[in-house]
Design an enzyme around this catalytic site. Sequence first.
Site, short mmCIF file in Angstrom:
data_model
loop_
_atom_site.label_atom_id
_atom_site.label_comp_id
_atom_site.label_asym_id
_atom_site.label_seq_id
_atom_site.Cartn_x
_atom_site.Cartn_y
_atom_site.Cartn_z
N GLY A 222 -1.95 6.33 1.35
CA GLY A 222 -2.59 5.75 2.53
C GLY A 222 -2.81 6.78 3.62
N VAL B 220 0.85 -1.19 0.00
CA VAL B 220 0.00 0.00 0.00
C VAL B 220 0.89 1.24 0.00
CG1 VAL B 220 -1.75 1.26 1.32
CG2 VAL B 220 -1.75 -1.24 1.31
N CYS B 221 0.59 2.18 -0.88
CA CYS B 221 1.39 3.41 -0.95
C CYS B 221 1.25 4.21 0.34
CB CYS B 221 0.96 4.27 -2.13
SG CYS B 221 1.77 5.88 -2.14
N VAL B 222 2.37 4.55 0.95
CA VAL B 222 2.35 5.24 2.23
C VAL B 222 1.70 6.62 2.12
CG1 VAL B 222 4.75 6.06 1.95
CG2 VAL B 222 3.73 5.97 4.22
#
Lengths: 119, 126
Positions: free
Chosen positions: A82, A77-79
């Site tokens: 997110g 998941v892209c930080v």
Amino acid sequence: MKIGILVNEGPYNHQASDTALNFCKAALAKGHTIWRVFFYYDGVLNAAPRAEPPTDDRNLFKQWGELAEKHGVDLVVCVAAGLRRGIREGDTAPGFRISGLGQLIEAGIQCDRLVTFGD
Amino acid sequence: MDEMESGVVKKFMFVNRKAPYGTIYALEVLEMVLISAAFDQDVHLAFVDDGVFQLKKGQDTKALGQKNFSPTYRALDGYDIEKLYVEAESMAERGLTEADLLVPVEVLSRADMGALMNEMDVVLTA
């Protein structure tokens, strides 16, 4: 074949998550490798930690988690995306991990194909 | 990082199809583009459909209460990202000319844009 997947839309609101899951299952069944699934834009919501979809419907969160557990698929998941949407390290659905956009570019470099699911 | 030292250089294209505001796609594509610069890849940006509005001069987002991120396009050459392509038909359909754009671009016909996409290793679209 080594395949990377990009999921650009959230679950239920959009078909992208379902189609990506089905694609991953079919590719694995044919002996391909799903090297990484990267979740971006509203796609990060596929990792929502406390979602409880109605029990008479499919549970996409659980299905992604099972893909990671049974087949060792790397769910990233892209930080930044997110954090914008309330998904953060240590607070995701099981099977997901948080990392940077570099992981998506790396998938583009390493995989034979990078397949996008979204509009 | 291993991937940065692997020496593999692929042709990446980021295809922008959406207006800059109204949805977050344009902004988050730009974040992808900036990260890709760290990987020494051959990066191309394409602007088609409403995506051509992303490059329009004189964007003012005050009334929207959102950040005007259009100056970032002017900073891309500082990241060695200089291959920007705009589709001629998309501009014409929206009454835009090259003079309306805030950065130097190469204008391609729809057919030539398709041919260029065909040469890419990785195409990321939003």
